[in-house]
Design a protein around this motif. Structure first.
Motif, PDB file in Angstrom:
ATOM      1  N   ALA A 141       0.807  -1.214   0.000  1.00 45.88           N
ATOM      2  CA  ALA A 141       0.000   0.000   0.000  1.00 45.88           C
ATOM      3  C   ALA A 141       0.842   1.265   0.000  1.00 45.88           C
ATOM      4  O   ALA A 141       0.322   2.351  -0.243  1.00 45.88           O
ATOM      5  N   ALA A 142       2.141   1.138   0.275  1.00 43.19           N
ATOM      6  CA  ALA A 142       2.989   2.325   0.398  1.00 43.19           C
ATOM      7  C   ALA A 142       4.376   2.002  -0.122  1.00 43.19           C
ATOM      8  O   ALA A 142       5.131   1.287   0.523  1.00 43.19           O
ATOM      9  N   GLY A 143       4.734   2.509  -1.278  1.00 40.27           N
ATOM     10  CA  GLY A 143       6.057   2.296  -1.854  1.00 40.27           C
ATOM     11  C   GLY A 143       6.593   3.604  -2.385  1.00 40.27           C
ATOM     12  O   GLY A 143       6.643   4.593  -1.663  1.00 40.27           O
ATOM     13  N   LYS A 144       6.991   3.647  -3.640  1.00 38.50           N
ATOM     14  CA  LYS A 144       7.443   4.871  -4.281  1.00 38.50           C
ATOM     15  C   LYS A 144       6.407   5.309  -5.308  1.00 38.50           C
ATOM     16  O   LYS A 144       5.981   4.505  -6.146  1.00 38.50           O
ATOM     17  N   SER A 145       6.010   6.570  -5.239  1.00 39.30           N
ATOM     18  CA  SER A 145       5.006   7.100  -6.157  1.00 39.30           C
ATOM     19  C   SER A 145       5.416   8.488  -6.614  1.00 39.30           C
ATOM     20  O   SER A 145       5.986   9.260  -5.841  1.00 39.30           O
ATOM     21  N   GLU A 146       5.107   8.810  -7.848  1.00 43.52           N
ATOM     22  CA  GLU A 146       5.392  10.147  -8.359  1.00 43.52           C
ATOM     23  C   GLU A 146       4.399  10.498  -9.447  1.00 43.52           C
ATOM     24  O   GLU A 146       4.108   9.687 -10.323  1.00 43.52           O
ATOM     25  N   LEU A 147       3.853  11.697  -9.348  1.00 41.99           N
ATOM     26  CA  LEU A 147       3.006  12.258 -10.393  1.00 41.99           C
ATOM     27  C   LEU A 147       3.469  13.679 -10.664  1.00 41.99           C
ATOM     28  O   LEU A 147       3.553  14.490  -9.741  1.00 41.99           O
ATOM     29  N   ALA A 148       3.788  13.990 -11.885  1.00 42.05           N
ATOM     30  CA  ALA A 148       4.184  15.339 -12.283  1.00 42.05           C
ATOM     31  C   ALA A 148       3.310  15.795 -13.432  1.00 42.05           C
ATOM     32  O   ALA A 148       3.054  15.031 -14.376  1.00 42.05           O
ATOM     33  N   THR A 149       2.827  17.027 -13.369  1.00 41.31           N
ATOM     34  CA  THR A 149       2.045  17.605 -14.453  1.00 41.31           C
ATOM     35  C   THR A 149       2.619  18.966 -14.826  1.00 41.31           C
ATOM     36  O   THR A 149       3.144  19.685 -13.973  1.00 41.31           O
ATOM     37  N   ARG A 356     -10.205   7.402   3.994  1.00 43.44           N
ATOM     38  CA  ARG A 356      -8.798   7.694   4.236  1.00 43.44           C
ATOM     39  C   ARG A 356      -8.000   6.402   4.282  1.00 43.44           C
ATOM     40  O   ARG A 356      -8.420   5.420   4.887  1.00 43.44           O
ATOM     41  N   THR A 357      -6.857   6.397   3.611  1.00 41.68           N
ATOM     42  CA  THR A 357      -6.000   5.220   3.562  1.00 41.68           C
ATOM     43  C   THR A 357      -4.574   5.598   3.942  1.00 41.68           C
ATOM     44  O   THR A 357      -4.232   6.778   4.068  1.00 41.68           O
ATOM     45  N   LEU A 358      -3.733   4.583   4.103  1.00 42.74           N
ATOM     46  CA  LEU A 358      -2.338   4.830   4.413  1.00 42.74           C
ATOM     47  C   LEU A 358      -1.672   5.652   3.325  1.00 42.74           C
ATOM     48  O   LEU A 358      -0.780   6.457   3.587  1.00 42.74           O
ATOM     49  N   SER A 359      -2.092   5.462   2.087  1.00 39.57           N
ATOM     50  CA  SER A 359      -1.513   6.226   0.988  1.00 39.57           C
ATOM     51  C   SER A 359      -2.190   7.567   0.781  1.00 39.57           C
ATOM     52  O   SER A 359      -1.680   8.414   0.054  1.00 39.57           O
ATOM     53  N   ILE A 360      -3.365   7.790   1.393  1.00 44.20           N
ATOM     54  CA  ILE A 360      -4.064   9.075   1.296  1.00 44.20           C
ATOM     55  C   ILE A 360      -4.509   9.510   2.691  1.00 44.20           C
ATOM     56  O   ILE A 360      -5.695   9.559   2.992  1.00 44.20           O
ATOM     57  N   PRO A 361      -3.558   9.826   3.587  1.00 46.18           N
ATOM     58  CA  PRO A 361      -3.940  10.264   4.937  1.00 46.18           C
ATOM     59  C   PRO A 361      -4.231  11.761   4.954  1.00 46.18           C
ATOM     60  O   PRO A 361      -3.685  12.515   5.764  1.00 46.18           O
ATOM     61  N   ASP A 362      -5.040  12.205   4.030  1.00 41.90           N
ATOM     62  CA  ASP A 362      -5.251  13.635   3.807  1.00 41.90           C
ATOM     63  C   ASP A 362      -6.056  14.242   4.946  1.00 41.90           C
ATOM     64  O   ASP A 362      -6.937  13.600   5.527  1.00 41.90           O
ATOM     65  N   THR A 363      -5.780  15.516   5.248  1.00 43.26           N
ATOM     66  CA  THR A 363      -6.476  16.204   6.319  1.00 43.26           C
ATOM     67  C   THR A 363      -6.520  17.694   6.025  1.00 43.26           C
ATOM     68  O   THR A 363      -5.806  18.191   5.149  1.00 43.26           O
ATOM     69  N   ASP A 364      -7.367  18.423   6.755  1.00 43.23           N
ATOM     70  CA  ASP A 364      -7.370  19.876   6.640  1.00 43.23           C
ATOM     71  C   ASP A 364      -6.027  20.421   7.106  1.00 43.23           C
ATOM     72  O   ASP A 364      -5.342  19.815   7.931  1.00 43.23           O
ATOM     73  N   ARG A 365      -5.649  21.591   6.565  1.00 38.96           N
ATOM     74  CA  ARG A 365      -4.379  22.179   6.978  1.00 38.96           C
ATOM     75  C   ARG A 365      -4.451  23.698   6.980  1.00 38.96           C
ATOM     76  O   ARG A 365      -5.293  24.298   6.302  1.00 38.96           O
TER      77      ARG A 365
END
Length: 424
Positions: A141-149, A356-365
């Motif tokens: 569920a958690a390795g190396k990830s990259e997205l560039a636009t 929410r997942t280990l790869s998307i632990p998103d929260t308000d900031r």
């Protein structure tokens, strides 16, 4: 197990573990160093440099001469994640899972006459990078990830009258994504693997196209309002996938072609700018990001067969929601040489708590920012900005096939930006 391997992989490729480092989801706002200093408050109305073309093309009519703006943002996340427990064992902590990143931008605006202006920009609206240890227990569920636009934007603006200007533009967006996933604590269930064995490796890229419009209303030289809208962009990422378990019809480890549909959300922004005193100005923005379009991540390929259907390599439900960003900023004109800025922003997460997942632990900031501009000459200025992003530590439970992960994640981020503007 085959279906688990496929469905978990790409959903984390475009997910964001560096959730403190950018805007909500995997949005990037770093279009100008001056904007960072005021938390990007008032960006669709201020037009203090050519970067305004990325937020509101109508504001290009405010330029009396051509201007080029360029710069670089350095993003330094400090994000940790903890696998608190798993039904397969392996509680552990992962430190600094988000690598540092550089985000460049470039903008050019040129008046055509007293009423019309043309502009071109190159910047990024979305991106991410995460890097977990190759031997992590939560490797699937958690390795190396990259997205560039990269967004290549051409804009045109027209001044209808002294108060109202309108603008429109076309966008070509290039996206490149890659990911690696390891067996982790699933290795006992995948013959011939260890924790560090790559169970998936994906690379792909593609183009998408969209449009943007804007309007600027000037009450007088000290007060104006702006709105900008950027359309949703749909991109098909074409590439290759290989793994220890591709589909029921493929040999283990074989590389096969496939594609992933990526739906980048639309963005609406309302901004205001008011010079309330000879040395003071305030600005504000309200932004809606249409993450509701990010309903699922679906990979397809002619060689794939799964329970989701022939030609479907994986299908992962996301169910994100639209999010809002609120910002307010202040500008102080210290003297003809120096301009100072400060700002605050509240950024909502688009990820519902139950998703929410280990790869998307998103929260308000929360964003806390400061910045300054140095006027070297009438034609040349230098901008600098700094932001501290703070978010809560969140918890969640993620279940995939035979594995269940109980986790928490959190952290901060620091953004440093430097830019320059030249008029001619």
């Amino acid at each position: 197990m085959k279906r688990f391997t496929q469905r978990t992989l790409i959903s984390t490729a475009i997910a964001l573990a560096t959730f403190q480092a950018h805007g909500a989801g995997f949005q990037i706002s770093e279009h100008s160093a001056s904007g960072l200093g005021r938390a990007f408050a008032g960006e669709a109305a201020i037009a203090d440099n050519a970067a305004v073309a990325a937020r509101n093309p109508a504001a290009m009519t405010m330029f009396d001469s051509a201007q080029v703006s360029g710069g670089l943002s350095f993003i330094q996340p400090d994000v940790d994640a903890t696998l608190k427990s798993s039904n397969l064992g392996g509680a552990e902590t992962y430190s600094d899972v988000a690598p540092d990143a550089l985000v460049p931008y470039a903008h050019y605006v040129r008046p055509l006459n007293d009423r019309m202006a043309l502009g071109v920009s190159a910047f990024s609206n979305f991106g991410l990078a995460t890097e977990y240890p190759s031997d992590a227990s939560a490797g699937p569920a958690a390795g190396k990830s990259e997205l560039a636009t990269v967004d290549f934007n051409v804009n045109f603006a027209y001044e209808v009258n002294e108060q109202l200007s309108l603008g429109l533009g076309l966008n070509a967006v290039y996206a490149d994504a890659s990911l690696v996933r390891n067996a982790g604590n699933l290795s006992p269930f995948i013959p011939g693997t260890t924790a560090t064995t790559e169970i998936a490796h994906l690379e792909g890229d593609g183009w998408g196209y969209g449009w943007n419009v804007g309007a600027l209303w000037q009450f007088d030289e000290n007060n104006r309002l702006g709105v900008g809208y950027r359309s949703q962009v749909d991109i098909t990422l074409d590439g290759d996938y290989r793994g220890t378990s591709n589909t029921t019809s493929l040999v283990s480890g074989q590389t096969v072609p496939g594609e992933v549909e990526l739906n980048l959300p639309d963005i609406f922004e309302f901004s205001g700018y008011h010079k309330v005193a000879p040395k003071w100005a305030v600005s504000y923005s309200v932004m809606r990001i249409g993450w509701r379009s990010f309903e699922e991540l679906k990979a397809t390929g002619s060689s794939c067969t799964s329970s989701d259907g022939v030609g479907v390599c994986f299908l992962n439900e996301e169910n994100w929601e639209d999010s809002w960003r609120y910002s307010i900023g202040a500008t102080y004109f210290l003297n003809p040489t120096w301009t100072l800025r400060a700002g605050f922003a509240y950024d909502e997460s688009p990820v519902p708590e139950e998703y929410r997942t280990l790869s998307i632990p998103d929260t308000d900031r929360n964003w806390y920012t400061i910045g300054a501009t140095y006027t070297a000459s009438e034609a040349f200025t230098i901008d600098a900005g700094f932001a501290y992003l703070n978010g809560d530590t969140v918890e969640g439970t993620e279940s995939k096939s035979v594995a269940t992960y109980n986790f928490e994640a959190g952290g901060d981020a620091y953004i440093f930006a430097l830019g320059a503007n030249y008029s001619f």
